[in-house]
Scaffold this motif. Structure first.
Motif, PDB file in Angstrom:
ATOM      1  N   VAL A 146     -25.031 -76.150  15.466  1.00 18.62           N
ATOM      2  CA  VAL A 146     -24.521 -77.315  16.138  1.00 18.62           C
ATOM      3  C   VAL A 146     -22.907 -77.528  16.023  1.00 18.62           C
ATOM      4  CG1 VAL A 146     -24.788 -79.793  15.483  1.00 18.62           C
ATOM      5  CG2 VAL A 146     -26.670 -78.208  14.918  1.00 18.62           C
ATOM      6  N   ARG A 147     -22.656 -78.182  17.177  1.00 17.03           N
ATOM      7  CA  ARG A 147     -21.202 -78.271  17.211  1.00 17.03           C
ATOM      8  C   ARG A 147     -20.809 -79.857  17.453  1.00 17.03           C
ATOM      9  NH1 ARG A 147     -18.396 -75.640  22.482  1.00 17.03           N
ATOM     10  NH2 ARG A 147     -18.956 -73.742  21.366  1.00 17.03           N
ATOM     11  N   GLU A 148     -20.302 -80.293  16.540  1.00 16.63           N
ATOM     12  CA  GLU A 148     -19.779 -81.932  16.618  1.00 16.63           C
ATOM     13  C   GLU A 148     -18.630 -82.044  17.671  1.00 16.63           C
ATOM     14  OE1 GLU A 148     -17.852 -85.562  13.939  1.00 16.63           O
ATOM     15  OE2 GLU A 148     -18.688 -83.643  12.836  1.00 16.63           O
ATOM     16  N   LEU A 149     -19.149 -82.794  18.604  1.00 13.15           N
ATOM     17  CA  LEU A 149     -17.914 -83.325  19.575  1.00 13.15           C
ATOM     18  C   LEU A 149     -16.931 -84.215  19.042  1.00 13.15           C
ATOM     19  CD1 LEU A 149     -20.522 -83.594  22.592  1.00 13.15           C
ATOM     20  CD2 LEU A 149     -19.361 -81.619  21.788  1.00 13.15           C
ATOM     21  N   VAL A 150     -15.742 -83.902  19.540  1.00 10.01           N
ATOM     22  CA  VAL A 150     -14.791 -84.804  19.122  1.00 10.01           C
ATOM     23  C   VAL A 150     -14.546 -85.898  20.393  1.00 10.01           C
ATOM     24  CG1 VAL A 150     -12.147 -85.265  18.681  1.00 10.01           C
ATOM     25  CG2 VAL A 150     -13.270 -83.127  18.048  1.00 10.01           C
TER      26      VAL A 150
END
Length: 152
Positions: A146-150
């Protein structure tokens, strides 16, 4: 094979999500699309397999299937918006990964040899949950992240 996984866009396709997915070879959308134009934009990046969610009750989004199965990188992926609606035995069906959404909470867990992957929500922020997209590598097995978006 690199697969992008997105869910719960609720009619909002963030530019940060598009940028994060730009190098994937296939995209899975686990429902609550909210606007069929989102799938068109994602198809400009890669082929898309998408299902409907509980908010997809009108228009073209309502015509999406409730569940779907796709083989990618030699592995079977089963898409269902809410795990409460899981209508198969994934292990018996030979499914490597069940992809879901609905909760807006990203999660990767293994049950009975099957990976259950929720990429979280890439649409409007809900409560204090992060805005996220997921990635799966399918090569000699499958792995999810999972990648958190800024987002501004």
């Amino acid at each position: 094979m690199l697969i992008g996984v997105i869910s719960d866009t609720h009619g909002l396709l963030r530019p940060e999500a598009l940028a994060a997915l730009r190098d994937v070879e296939h995209i899975l959308h686990a429902g609550d699309v909210g606007d069929i134009a989102i799938l068109d934009a994602l198809r400009e990046i890669a082929p898309v397999t998408a299902i409907r969610g509980n908010v997809d009750v009108a228009g073209a989004c309502a015509e999406l299937p409730a569940t779907d199965v796709v083989e990618l990188g030699g592995a079977l992926f089963y898409l269902v918006h809410s795990l409460h609606d899981l209508d198969i035995n994934p292990r018996a069906a030979g499914v490597a990964m069940v992809v879901s959404g609905h909760s807006h909470k990203a999660k990767v867990e293994v049950k009975d040899g099957v990976i259950y992957f929720n990429p979280g929500s890439a649409g409007p922020r809900r409560f204090s949950l992060p805005v996220t997209v997921g990635f799966v590598t399918a090569e000699d097995g499958v792995e999810a992240s999972v990648r958190e978006l800024v987002v501004g």
